[in-house]
Structure formats: structure tokens, C-alpha cells
Design a protein around this motif. Structure first.
Motif, PDB file in Angstrom:
ATOM      1  N   VAL A  75      87.524  -5.251  26.752  1.00  0.00           N
ATOM      2  CA  VAL A  75      88.104  -6.855  26.283  1.00  0.00           C
ATOM      3  C   VAL A  75      87.499  -7.918  27.218  1.00  0.00           C
ATOM      4  CG1 VAL A  75      89.880  -7.916  25.279  1.00  0.00           C
ATOM      5  CG2 VAL A  75      89.701  -5.540  24.712  1.00  0.00           C
ATOM      6  N   TYR A  76      87.915  -7.647  28.486  1.00  0.00           N
ATOM      7  CA  TYR A  76      87.336  -8.866  29.464  1.00  0.00           C
ATOM      8  C   TYR A  76      86.007  -8.858  29.603  1.00  0.00           C
ATOM      9  CZ  TYR A  76      92.168  -9.712  31.181  1.00  0.00           C
ATOM     10  OH  TYR A  76      93.573 -10.438  31.273  1.00  0.00           O
ATOM     11  N   VAL A  77      85.365  -7.883  29.366  1.00  0.00           N
ATOM     12  CA  VAL A  77      83.760  -8.066  29.633  1.00  0.00           C
ATOM     13  C   VAL A  77      83.133  -8.851  28.444  1.00  0.00           C
ATOM     14  CG1 VAL A  77      81.770  -6.695  28.998  1.00  0.00           C
ATOM     15  CG2 VAL A  77      83.450  -5.962  30.840  1.00  0.00           C
ATOM     16  N   ALA A 397      92.822 -12.277  21.985  1.00  0.00           N
ATOM     17  CA  ALA A 397      91.531 -11.931  21.521  1.00  0.00           C
ATOM     18  C   ALA A 397      91.516 -11.268  20.243  1.00  0.00           C
ATOM     19  CB  ALA A 397      91.076 -10.928  22.923  1.00  0.00           C
ATOM     20  N   LEU A 398      92.528 -10.136  19.948  1.00  0.00           N
ATOM     21  CA  LEU A 398      92.673  -9.498  18.713  1.00  0.00           C
ATOM     22  C   LEU A 398      92.780 -10.530  17.622  1.00  0.00           C
ATOM     23  CD1 LEU A 398      92.586  -6.782  17.384  1.00  0.00           C
ATOM     24  CD2 LEU A 398      95.027  -6.612  17.688  1.00  0.00           C
ATOM     25  N   VAL A 399      93.732 -11.335  17.855  1.00  0.00           N
ATOM     26  CA  VAL A 399      94.391 -12.508  16.597  1.00  0.00           C
ATOM     27  C   VAL A 399      92.925 -13.128  16.238  1.00  0.00           C
ATOM     28  CG1 VAL A 399      95.600 -14.468  15.918  1.00  0.00           C
ATOM     29  CG2 VAL A 399      96.640 -12.482  16.939  1.00  0.00           C
ATOM     30  N   ALA A 400      92.226 -13.773  17.299  1.00  0.00           N
ATOM     31  CA  ALA A 400      90.968 -14.585  17.138  1.00  0.00           C
ATOM     32  C   ALA A 400      89.882 -13.755  16.442  1.00  0.00           C
ATOM     33  CB  ALA A 400      90.438 -14.894  18.509  1.00  0.00           C
ATOM     34  N   ARG A 401      89.677 -12.604  16.688  1.00  0.00           N
ATOM     35  CA  ARG A 401      88.705 -11.630  15.975  1.00  0.00           C
ATOM     36  C   ARG A 401      88.937 -11.608  14.554  1.00  0.00           C
ATOM     37  NH1 ARG A 401      85.648  -7.919  19.628  1.00  0.00           N
ATOM     38  NH2 ARG A 401      86.686  -7.877  21.734  1.00  0.00           N
ATOM     39  N   LEU A 402      90.291 -11.469  14.440  1.00  0.00           N
ATOM     40  CA  LEU A 402      90.840 -10.936  12.915  1.00  0.00           C
ATOM     41  C   LEU A 402      90.810 -12.208  11.985  1.00  0.00           C
ATOM     42  CD1 LEU A 402      93.730  -8.546  13.557  1.00  0.00           C
ATOM     43  CD2 LEU A 402      91.386  -7.942  12.753  1.00  0.00           C
ATOM     44  N   THR A 403      90.960 -13.217  12.535  1.00  0.00           N
ATOM     45  CA  THR A 403      90.955 -14.808  11.837  1.00  0.00           C
ATOM     46  C   THR A 403      89.771 -15.398  11.807  1.00  0.00           C
ATOM     47  OG1 THR A 403      91.756 -15.582  13.816  1.00  0.00           O
ATOM     48  CG2 THR A 403      93.395 -14.973  12.402  1.00  0.00           C
ATOM     49  N   GLY A 404      88.662 -14.736  12.747  1.00  0.00           N
ATOM     50  CA  GLY A 404      87.377 -15.400  12.762  1.00  0.00           C
ATOM     51  C   GLY A 404      87.221 -16.489  13.593  1.00  0.00           C
ATOM     52  N   ARG A 405      88.272 -16.566  14.475  1.00  0.00           N
ATOM     53  CA  ARG A 405      88.118 -17.916  15.525  1.00  0.00           C
ATOM     54  C   ARG A 405      87.213 -17.452  16.547  1.00  0.00           C
ATOM     55  NH1 ARG A 405      88.468 -22.759  17.283  1.00  0.00           N
ATOM     56  NH2 ARG A 405      89.378 -22.989  19.195  1.00  0.00           N
ATOM     57  N   TRP A 406      87.148 -16.355  16.905  1.00  0.00           N
ATOM     58  CA  TRP A 406      86.152 -15.763  17.666  1.00  0.00           C
ATOM     59  C   TRP A 406      85.097 -14.496  17.388  1.00  0.00           C
ATOM     60  CZ3 TRP A 406      87.152 -11.351  21.864  1.00  0.00           C
ATOM     61  CH2 TRP A 406      85.878 -11.391  22.820  1.00  0.00           C
ATOM     62  N   ARG A 407      84.043 -14.913  17.519  1.00  0.00           N
ATOM     63  CA  ARG A 407      82.993 -13.601  17.343  1.00  0.00           C
ATOM     64  C   ARG A 407      82.184 -13.524  18.322  1.00  0.00           C
ATOM     65  NH1 ARG A 407      83.113 -16.372  12.143  1.00  0.00           N
ATOM     66  NH2 ARG A 407      84.085 -15.125  10.506  1.00  0.00           N
ATOM     67  N   PRO A 408      82.230 -12.636  19.278  1.00  0.00           N
ATOM     68  CA  PRO A 408      81.244 -12.664  20.269  1.00  0.00           C
ATOM     69  C   PRO A 408      79.751 -12.950  20.074  1.00  0.00           C
ATOM     70  CG  PRO A 408      82.844 -10.900  20.541  1.00  0.00           C
ATOM     71  CD  PRO A 408      83.080 -11.556  19.112  1.00  0.00           C
ATOM     72  N   SER A 409      78.956 -13.603  20.550  1.00  0.00           N
ATOM     73  CA  SER A 409      77.910 -14.182  20.166  1.00  0.00           C
ATOM     74  C   SER A 409      76.681 -12.963  20.515  1.00  0.00           C
ATOM     75  CB  SER A 409      77.693 -15.220  21.106  1.00  0.00           C
ATOM     76  OG  SER A 409      78.267 -16.259  21.006  1.00  0.00           O
ATOM     77  N   ARG A 410      75.532 -12.986  19.681  1.00  0.00           N
ATOM     78  CA  ARG A 410      74.447 -12.292  20.145  1.00  0.00           C
ATOM     79  C   ARG A 410      73.920 -12.780  20.990  1.00  0.00           C
ATOM     80  NH1 ARG A 410      71.585 -12.074  13.826  1.00  0.00           N
ATOM     81  NH2 ARG A 410      73.643 -10.958  12.849  1.00  0.00           N
ATOM     82  N   LEU A 420      86.255  -4.334  18.120  1.00  0.00           N
ATOM     83  CA  LEU A 420      87.748  -4.479  17.556  1.00  0.00           C
ATOM     84  C   LEU A 420      88.538  -3.185  17.857  1.00  0.00           C
ATOM     85  CD1 LEU A 420      89.413  -5.839  15.567  1.00  0.00           C
ATOM     86  CD2 LEU A 420      88.082  -4.895  13.708  1.00  0.00           C
ATOM     87  N   VAL A 421      88.107  -2.011  17.746  1.00  0.00           N
ATOM     88  CA  VAL A 421      88.723  -1.008  17.844  1.00  0.00           C
ATOM     89  C   VAL A 421      89.442  -0.641  19.144  1.00  0.00           C
ATOM     90  CG1 VAL A 421      88.772   1.621  17.900  1.00  0.00           C
ATOM     91  CG2 VAL A 421      87.481   0.536  16.091  1.00  0.00           C
ATOM     92  N   ILE A 422      88.437  -1.070  20.295  1.00  0.00           N
ATOM     93  CA  ILE A 422      88.942  -1.101  21.599  1.00  0.00           C
ATOM     94  C   ILE A 422      89.938  -1.960  21.835  1.00  0.00           C
ATOM     95  CG2 ILE A 422      88.135  -1.721  23.958  1.00  0.00           C
ATOM     96  CD1 ILE A 422      85.318  -0.319  23.196  1.00  0.00           C
ATOM     97  N   ASN A 423      89.759  -3.313  21.394  1.00  0.00           N
ATOM     98  CA  ASN A 423      90.820  -4.395  21.390  1.00  0.00           C
ATOM     99  C   ASN A 423      92.151  -3.955  20.884  1.00  0.00           C
ATOM    100  OD1 ASN A 423      90.361  -7.848  20.916  1.00  0.00           O
ATOM    101  ND2 ASN A 423      92.148  -6.804  21.714  1.00  0.00           N
ATOM    102  N   VAL A 424      92.274  -3.305  19.638  1.00  0.00           N
ATOM    103  CA  VAL A 424      93.598  -2.617  19.292  1.00  0.00           C
ATOM    104  C   VAL A 424      94.132  -1.775  20.149  1.00  0.00           C
ATOM    105  CG1 VAL A 424      94.392  -1.455  17.410  1.00  0.00           C
ATOM    106  CG2 VAL A 424      92.889  -3.180  16.715  1.00  0.00           C
ATOM    107  N   LEU A 425      93.268  -0.885  20.594  1.00  0.00           N
ATOM    108  CA  LEU A 425      93.679   0.272  21.574  1.00  0.00           C
ATOM    109  C   LEU A 425      94.344  -0.442  22.767  1.00  0.00           C
ATOM    110  CD1 LEU A 425      91.063   2.890  21.011  1.00  0.00           C
ATOM    111  CD2 LEU A 425      93.236   3.155  20.178  1.00  0.00           C
TER     112      LEU A 425
END
Length: 496
Positions: A75-77, A397-410, A420-425
């Protein structure tokens, strides 16, 4: 292409100008991460407690802690690839959840980081004493040697980035000798126990009221200390060449290499220890030292101590390096009292005032050692704070992913659905381990300690959180952010 200009341009997009010297390669950042996590400091600090609470089976607690923290490191990466700015968790939470939350997480992070420097200095002082004396180490002398430890680390940091790099490289060599080379020797030539012993407790559960599970959980709480510090790489992002690429690479490489070394050393020591029952009974102050000197011979005592001491010094230097940067990042955003002074960058392009202040605070923490052996308390305290921060970052990070606030850039580190799965775990693991570390345990307090010491982790961090909330309510540091710090960064979070 001039990468330095590109890096400075990206930094300007986040509202900052290049003040620190951008001279760290991916290897130098790896060295900072490796020295901070430090297999020597990590494993040597927990092995004695591991044997006492779980016996030879303690190694499985270390393995579980490694796997859990690997999720967090991933997640930190992703986050470090997205935000190439000094400040790490403070910057991430501020931009993904808001400035108030960012301030509170940064506040706890600073307290935990300073506690970790105190802990490393306290543990390293033991080896410094062993180098020059065979007698017992009195509490007052222990504290004074810890202060010497911090002063040495500060002195080297004040020399500038390049001397720090040289000392950290020497520390990596010391780690390699003290951990990998010695471990391989023990496994090949000093194998005193069979692999079956790794599934035995040898009666260690007696220290936890006869419960094997309780003993294992206590051991797991302590083992979490061995995998702290990989986020140190994120604190030097503004001193790193091509940070979006090099910081994440250095972070995960340092973590995996340290984990391999920790597990190898733990396995080698457990299998080589001549009388593991003595370690379980608590009659061995340092099972690693006993296993090594028994395997190599008496001649190896002082050389081995010197090598381990060098690794501890490198760890202290690295911790102080990233703490100074964390305070600097906080101060330049006007988030602390005396921010203008704390954000001072000297002629060597280092935040020297922040380095001095954190060294003084860490030295004051050593006063806990005046009340006998404070190793377990300091480890629990440092671990507790960091795991609270890990959990906060993972949840944000998880909340930001789920709400669309954060999408790691291409084009950077983007693991997509796997991320997302790794973040949940990671959140699940951290909820469990943070609770486990904070759980009040008499066995981790000093002998004869009061209830305050038993509840130290919960009490201290409750007070820190309360102080932080009061400060935010009264001082409103989130309103003092420089005008160029635009909080509306959706376009920056979603586009390459």
C-alpha cells in the motif's frame, strides 16, 4: 532529459520549491530503508522476548508479522509513487482525507518515530557497554550511553547527506556480516537442534498463564517491531532522483531483503542455540550472542559486538535522518509551534534545527530506563504508535479508493483491483495487530511495574491523541497552510 529539473518541476506542482539537495540514488534510498528497518536491530531486540513467550516456535510469529506488514508495504509503495514529496504519511493523509486528519496522523507519527530512536539508542547502549566492559550495566549508565548513541547519530547527520550515505553503506556491510554471513555459518557448522524444535514451546506458555495462544500473541506483538521503518524511504523523496520510480523500488527492496535476513537469522539462532531451555527460562540475556559465540568460539565475542554496534549506529543515523525530514515537512507547512525555525535549512541543505530538536526529545525518552530494564516497554510503545499510523494510512487509502478520491495514476505503481484487495487485507491485519500490541500485558512491563506501565501504550497514545485534538481545535494549524498548498487535488490524483 535533465531529471533534476523534472523532479523540481513535479515538486513545484505540489506547491514546494527545491530546498533539499537532490542527490540520492535508488541505492542510497535503499540503504536508508534497510538501515532503518535493520535486521540486526529488529531481530536482536525481539529474540530474547520471543523465546520467553513462545519458545523456539517464536519464529512463526516473526513470519506472520512479515506477511502482514508486506501487505502494508505494498500500500505504501502505491502511495509513495503517487506523492513524491517529503512528509510521507502526513502528506498522504492530508491530501486524501483533509488537513485536520493529516495533522493528527503526522503528530502521532512524529511521537512514534522519536520513540523508535529512543528505543534503538537504549538497545544499542547495551552493545556499547559490552564492547568495553563485562560487568553489569546500571540503569543510569545505560541511559547515559544511550545519550551518547543519539549524540553520535546527530553529529553524523549534521555533516550532510554524503557522509550519511557513507555511514549507511558501512552499516549495510555490518548487517551482512552480523546477520547473513554468521547465520549461514551457524546453519552449516553449528546446527545443534533439529527442525522439529521450531514447533515446540519448551514450556514457554508458563509466562502467559499456561496459554500457548496467549504466549504466541504476546510474541507476535513484540515481533511487529522487526518490520518497522520501511516508510523511511518516503521521507527523503525530495532528495531522491526520480522519486516516483526510485522511492517505491527502494522501499519494497529494502523490506524484502530485511525480511529475508531477519527470518534467516531467527532460524539460524534457534537451531544453533546450545540450550534453548535457558532462553525460555529467561536466563540468557541475549540468545543471539550466546549462539554466535558458542558456534564461532570465544575469540569472536568482541569482533561480533563491534560489528553489531556499527549496525545499531547506522540504524540510529537513518532514523534520525528521516525524523528530521518529517519534522521539516510539518514545519514548512506551518503546522508546528516555532515552524519557521524548525524548517530552517542550513548551508549543507539539511534541516539541521529539526535534527537537533528530535535528538533532544529522543534523549529525554531515555529517562524511562532509569526504572530498570525498559526494553519491552519501549518496544511496545514504539510499535504501538507506528501500527496506529499504519492503520490510519491504510484506512484513509481504502476509503479514498472506494470513493474515487484516489486512483493510482497510470505509468506509476498502479496495481488495479489487486491493489484494492491488498489494501483491504492490510486494514484487517492492522486492526488485529494494533489491538494486539496495545493490549495491556503485565509480562511486558518491568518487574514490579505499576498499572501505569502495564497500560503504557494505551495511556500514552490516548494522551497524545487528546493533546493533538485540543491543539487542532485551539491553534487550527490546518488553516495556516501556505497559500500555494491547494487542497483540491482531484486532477492530480487521477491523471498521469
Amino acid at each position: 532529459m535533465d531529471n533534476s529539473r523534472t523532479d523540481a518541476g513535479e515538486l513545484a506542482e505540489y506547491g514546494y520549491r527545491q530546498e533539499l539537495r537532490r542527490s540520492l540514488s535508488v541505492w542510497a534510498v535503499f540503504a536508508i530503508g534497510f538501515a532503518t528497518i535493520s535486521p540486526v536491530v529488529g531481530i536482536y531486540a525481539v529474540v530474547q522476548l520471543g523465546f520467553v513467550f513462545a519458545g523456539p516456535a517464536w519464529i512463526w510469529a516473526v513470519l506472520l508479522a512479515f506477511l502482514g506488514q508486506l501487505l502494508v508495504a505494498v500500500v505504501y509503495v502505491e502511495l509513495s509513487s503517487q506523492f513524491p514529496v517529503t512528509g510521507g504519511v502526513y502528506q498522504w493523509v492530508r491530501r486524501l482525507a483533509g488537513p485536520r486528519q493529516g495533522w493528527l496522523v503526522g503528530w502521532i507519527y512524529l511521537a512514534s518515530a522519536i520513540a523508535s530512536l529512543t528505543t534503538v539508542a537504549y538497545l544499542g547502549a547495551t552493545w556499547l557497554h559490552m564492547l568495553f566492559s563485562d560487568g553489569p550495566l546500571e540503569p543510569l549508565h545505560h541511559v547515559l550511553l544511550g545519550v551518547v548513541f543519539i549524540a553520535v547519530a546527530l553529529g553524523i547527520n549534521l555533516l550532510g547527506v554524503n557522509p550519511v550515505k557513507h555511514f549507511l553503506n558501512a552499516g549495510i556491510v555490518a548487517e551482512g556480516v552480523a546477520s547473513i554471513a554468521v547465520s549461514v555459518f551457524l546453519l552449516v557448522f553449528a546446527h545443534n537442534n533439529g527442525f522439529g524444535i521450531l514447533f515446540e514451546t519448551l514450556g514457554a506458555q508458563a509466562a502467559s498463564g499456561g496459554s500457548v495462544l496467549a504466549g504466541f500473541l504476546t510474541c507476535l506483538a513484540v515481533a511487529g517491531w522487526a518490520f518497522l521503518g520501511f516508510d523511511a524511504t518516503t521521507q527523503v523523496a525530495e532528495e531522491t532522483e526520480q522519486p516516483r520510480r526510485n522511492v517505491p523500488r527502494a522501499l519494497i527492496r529494502a523490506y524484502l531483503f530485511v525480511a529475508f535476513t531477519v527470518l534467516l537469522t531467527g532460524l539460524a539462532v534457534t537451531l544453533a542455540l546450545p540450550n534453548p531451555e535457558e532462553a525460555v527460562a529467561g536466563r540468557l540475556a541475549d540468545p543471539v550472542f550466546t549462539a554466535v559465540t558458542a558456534g564461532l568460539g570465544g575469540w569472536s565475542e568482541k569482533p561480533f559486538i563491534a560489528v553489531v554496534l556499527l549496525a545499531f549506529i547506522a540504524c540510529a543515523i537513518s532514523i534520525q535522518t528521516y525524523i528530521g525530514r518529517a519534522v521539516y515537512a510539518f514545519a514548512r507547512d506551518r503546522q508546528l509551534p516555532f515552524s519557521a525555525t524548525l524548517a530552517t535549512v542550513g548551508p549543507r541543505q539539511i534541516p539541521w534545527v529539526s535534527l537537533v530538536v528530535t535528538a533532544v526529545l529522543a534523549s529525554l525518552g531515555l529517562l524511562l530506563g532509569l526504572n530498570g530494564n525498559a526494553a519491552a516497554t519501549l518496544i511496545a510503545f514504539g510499535s504501538g504508535g507506528f501500527y496506529f499510523v499504519f492503520l490510519s494510512v491504510a484506512v484513509v487509502a481504502l476509503v479514498a479508493r472506494l470513493t474515487g478520491r484516489w486512483r493510482p495514476s497510470r505509468g506509476r505503481v498502479d496495481l488495479g483491483r489487486a491493489g484494492l484487495v491488498i489494501n483491504v487485507l492490510a486494514v484487517v491485519w492492522l486492526l488485529f495487530e494494533a489491538t494486539n500490541i496495545a493490549w495491556p500485558r503485565v509480562e511486558l512491563a518491568p518487574v514490579g511495574g505499576s498499572w501505569v506501565q502495564v497500560w503504557a501504550v494505551v495511556l500514552v497514545f490516548s494522551v497524545l491523541l487528546a493533546v493533538g485534538l485540543v491543539y487542532v481545535a485551539i491553534a487550527k494549524p490546518h488553516t495556516r497552510l501556505p497559500a500555494n498548498q491547494n487542497q483540491n487535488q482531484e486532477e492530480k490524483l487521477e491523471t498521469p
